[in-house]
Design a protein around this motif. Structure first.
Motif, short mmCIF file in Angstrom:
data_model
loop_
_atom_site.label_atom_id
_atom_site.label_comp_id
_atom_site.label_asym_id
_atom_site.label_seq_id
_atom_site.Cartn_x
_atom_site.Cartn_y
_atom_site.Cartn_z
N ASP A 150 24.64 -2.46 22.65
CA ASP A 150 24.62 -3.54 23.54
C ASP A 150 25.53 -3.65 24.69
O ASP A 150 25.09 -4.06 25.78
CB ASP A 150 24.33 -4.95 22.86
N GLU A 151 26.95 -3.50 24.44
CA GLU A 151 27.61 -3.54 25.31
C GLU A 151 27.66 -2.45 26.17
O GLU A 151 27.90 -2.36 27.49
CB GLU A 151 28.96 -3.39 24.61
N MET A 152 27.25 -1.15 25.69
CA MET A 152 27.15 -0.09 26.59
C MET A 152 25.99 -0.52 27.67
O MET A 152 25.99 0.02 28.95
CB MET A 152 26.86 1.23 25.94
N LEU A 153 24.81 -1.05 27.28
CA LEU A 153 23.83 -1.10 28.14
C LEU A 153 24.23 -2.53 29.28
O LEU A 153 24.05 -2.44 30.38
CB LEU A 153 22.58 -1.76 27.48
N ASP A 154 25.07 -3.76 28.63
CA ASP A 154 25.46 -4.35 29.53
C ASP A 154 26.43 -3.88 30.82
O ASP A 154 26.45 -4.44 31.63
CB ASP A 154 26.45 -5.44 28.83
N MET A 155 27.17 -2.76 30.30
CA MET A 155 28.00 -2.22 31.29
C MET A 155 27.31 -1.13 32.14
O MET A 155 28.05 -0.61 33.05
CB MET A 155 29.29 -1.65 30.44
N GLY A 156 26.00 -0.96 32.01
CA GLY A 156 25.25 -0.18 32.84
C GLY A 156 25.29 1.29 32.62
O GLY A 156 24.94 2.08 33.33
N ASN A 183 15.79 -6.40 23.80
CA ASN A 183 14.81 -5.53 24.17
C ASN A 183 15.05 -4.19 24.48
O ASN A 183 14.52 -3.05 24.20
CB ASN A 183 13.53 -6.13 24.92
N ALA A 184 15.83 -4.28 25.59
CA ALA A 184 16.28 -2.86 26.14
C ALA A 184 16.78 -1.79 25.16
O ALA A 184 16.71 -0.63 25.22
CB ALA A 184 17.43 -3.11 27.30
N ILE A 185 17.27 -2.23 24.03
CA ILE A 185 17.88 -1.60 22.80
C ILE A 185 16.81 -1.04 22.07
O ILE A 185 16.84 0.12 21.76
CB ILE A 185 19.22 -2.19 21.87
N LYS A 186 15.98 -1.90 22.03
CA LYS A 186 14.68 -1.51 21.09
C LYS A 186 14.00 -0.21 21.75
O LYS A 186 13.58 0.65 21.05
CB LYS A 186 13.85 -2.54 20.84
N THR A 293 39.34 -11.37 30.06
CA THR A 293 37.81 -11.42 30.36
C THR A 293 36.90 -11.01 29.33
O THR A 293 37.43 -10.29 28.46
CB THR A 293 37.63 -10.67 31.71
N ASP A 294 35.79 -11.23 29.38
CA ASP A 294 34.73 -10.77 28.38
C ASP A 294 34.94 -9.16 28.27
O ASP A 294 34.99 -8.94 27.17
CB ASP A 294 33.22 -11.30 28.80
N VAL A 295 34.74 -8.63 29.53
CA VAL A 295 34.63 -7.16 29.23
C VAL A 295 35.93 -6.48 28.74
O VAL A 295 35.82 -5.56 27.90
CB VAL A 295 34.37 -6.69 30.75
N SER A 317 24.88 -17.08 26.01
CA SER A 317 25.44 -17.19 24.32
C SER A 317 25.92 -15.89 23.80
O SER A 317 26.35 -15.94 22.65
CB SER A 317 24.26 -18.00 23.61
N GLU A 318 25.12 -14.77 24.12
CA GLU A 318 25.60 -13.50 23.59
C GLU A 318 27.18 -13.29 23.65
O GLU A 318 28.00 -12.88 22.85
CB GLU A 318 24.73 -12.30 23.69
N SER A 319 27.63 -13.74 24.82
CA SER A 319 28.91 -13.51 25.19
C SER A 319 29.79 -14.48 24.28
O SER A 319 30.89 -14.25 23.98
CB SER A 319 29.35 -13.86 26.76
N TYR A 320 29.15 -15.67 24.33
CA TYR A 320 30.08 -16.77 23.25
C TYR A 320 29.98 -16.09 21.95
O TYR A 320 31.22 -16.04 21.31
CB TYR A 320 28.91 -17.93 23.21
N VAL A 321 29.22 -15.50 21.35
CA VAL A 321 29.14 -14.84 19.79
C VAL A 321 30.08 -13.57 20.01
O VAL A 321 30.81 -13.53 19.04
CB VAL A 321 27.74 -14.46 19.50
N HIS A 322 30.06 -12.85 20.90
CA HIS A 322 31.10 -11.77 21.11
C HIS A 322 32.51 -12.45 21.05
O HIS A 322 33.44 -12.06 20.34
CB HIS A 322 30.93 -10.91 22.34
N ARG A 323 32.81 -13.51 22.02
CA ARG A 323 34.25 -14.05 22.40
C ARG A 323 34.49 -14.39 20.71
O ARG A 323 35.82 -13.99 20.35
CB ARG A 323 34.05 -15.06 23.08
N ILE A 324 33.77 -15.28 20.08
CA ILE A 324 34.26 -15.98 18.88
C ILE A 324 34.41 -14.94 17.71
O ILE A 324 35.07 -15.26 16.93
CB ILE A 324 33.56 -17.29 18.55
#
Ligand code: ADP
Ligand code: MG
Length: 371
Positions: A150-156, A183-186, A293-295, A317-324
């Motif tokens: 998911d992070e790889m996709l987020d990073m383009g 969905n993009a991962i699926k 930062t998140d990244v 909210s996904e960033s929130y989940v990653h952060r915590i």
């Protein structure tokens, strides 16, 4: 369940014991048998639940050590490449398995030399693709793993990943691991995996229940004062403070240092060497507060973070989940504290809905005023 039940090679079981792993985590319990069976897999489990060992252990067990690159792990960041490499080396060393890492910003020749002696290659997508395109490496890995997809996709990196697979052998086992499953991962999984088995944890477990989540409502101009009061009140051993922008990271770290705190910033505009220094200092307890930062904090595996502060709420909210997920790792307790201005209030509801968890509202303790 115990690790013994997987019947791993003795030297692998020994490394697992040495690492102090007593029982497999849920994603490990479910994913390891599938992988040992030779099947492609899409594995989803929240951050900090042991996804690395979930793919590393079965792959290491199946490898033949023929002095060629047998497995490739593609990860989003340089930091993660080093981390995954350390973890795989830890489990593989008794089997005589070497790892090599490949990422941007390091000399080609040095990395190529390492690859020549490695059975497992850990790479970031950009640099890996460069090497493949320029025919600097010619490898036919039996196992290809996409970690933190998911992070790889987020990073383009989607197009890079697709192109990477044009260089991979048809005959292979492909594993995809991710904390979230957009969905993009699926879609991606459909194009690069063969009849994969999906191993997923349920949504209510998206946030780790060992993390105590609270938020404090403050006015915008009170944010710094609130942070310092909360920090002094909680008196954390080791914490990460999340900001939305690099500029905010710089400003806040200067401010906290001026107030006498052991704090350093981490973001993508810093030199690689500087970033490594900060991460190492934090890992070795020479630094108490990491402001990121998140990244920059993606996938960061620091085991003993006691508190995560959200100086600003993230945008989703996904960033929130990653952060915590940076705290409460490996079964330990953690605390996530968010500083929320009235206009960020909607985000709290969105997060509660997405995670099925509850954030407790609290009042700022008036412990001591800011110097
Ligand atoms: P994820 O990739 O799911 O975010 P990691 O693979 O980085 O999680 O694992 C998080 C931490 O938990 C690591 O420090 C790892 O060594 C540790 N860990 C993983 N599996 C186990 C286990 N079965 N027992 C104890 N610790 C574990
Ligand atoms: Mg991981």
């Amino acid at each position: 369940m115990t690790f013994q039940e997987f019947n791993f090679k003795n030297n692998l079981q020994k490394s697992i014991d040495d690492a102090g792993f007593k029982e497999p985590s849920p994603i490990q319990q479910d994913a390891i048998p599938v992988i040992l069976n030779g099947k492609d897999i899409v594995g989803q489990a929240h951050t900090g639940t042991g996804k690395t060992a979930a793919f590393a252990l079965p792959i290491l067990n199946m490898m033949t050590c023929n002095n060629e690159v047998e497995a490739v792990v593609v990860v989003p960041t340089r930091e993660l490449a080093m981390q995954v490499s350390d973890e795989i080396f830890k489990f593989g060393k008794n089997l005589g398995i070497n790892t090599a890492t490949v990422y941007g910003g390091q000399s080609y020749s040095r990395q190529l030399k390492h690859i020549a002696n490695a059975s497992v290659l850990i790479a970031t997508p950009g640099r890996f693709l460069d090497l493949l395109r320029d025919k600097k490496i010619n490898i036919k890995p039996r196992y290809v793993i996409l970690d933190e997809a998911d992070e790889m996709l987020d990073m383009g990196f989607l197009d890079d990943i697709k192109e990477i697979f044009t260089f991979m052998p048809e005959e292979r086992q492909t594993l995809l691991f991710s904390a979230t499953m957009p969905n993009a991962i699926k879609q991606l999984a459909k194009t690069i995996l063969k009849e994969p088995e999906f191993v997923t944890i349920t949504k209510s477990e998206v946030t780790n229940s060992k993390i105590k989540q609270t938020y404090y409502v403050v006015d915008e101009y009170e944010r710094d004062a609130a942070l310092i009061r909360l920090y002094d009140f909680k008196n954390p051993e080791k914490s990460i403070i999340f900001c939305r922008t690099k500029k905010e990271v710089d400003r806040l770290s200067t401010f906290l240092v001026s107030q006498g705190y052991s704090a350093k910033g981490l973001h993508g505009d810093m030199e690689q060497r500087q970033r490594e220094e900060v991460i190492n200092a934090f890992k070795k307890d020479k630094l108490e507060i990491l402001i990121a930062t998140d990244v920059a904090a993606r996938g960061l595996d620091v085991n003993d973070v006691t508190h995560v502060f959200n100086y600003h709420m993230p945008f989703d909210s996904e960033s929130y989940v990653h952060r915590i997920g940076r705290t409460g790792r490996a079964g330990k307790e953690g605390a996530a504290i968010s500083i929320v201005s009235p206009h960020e209030f909607k985000m709290i509801q969105k997060i509660q809905k997405a995670t099925g968890g509850k954030l407790e509202a609290k009042i700022i303790p008036d412990i001591k005023s800011v110097k």
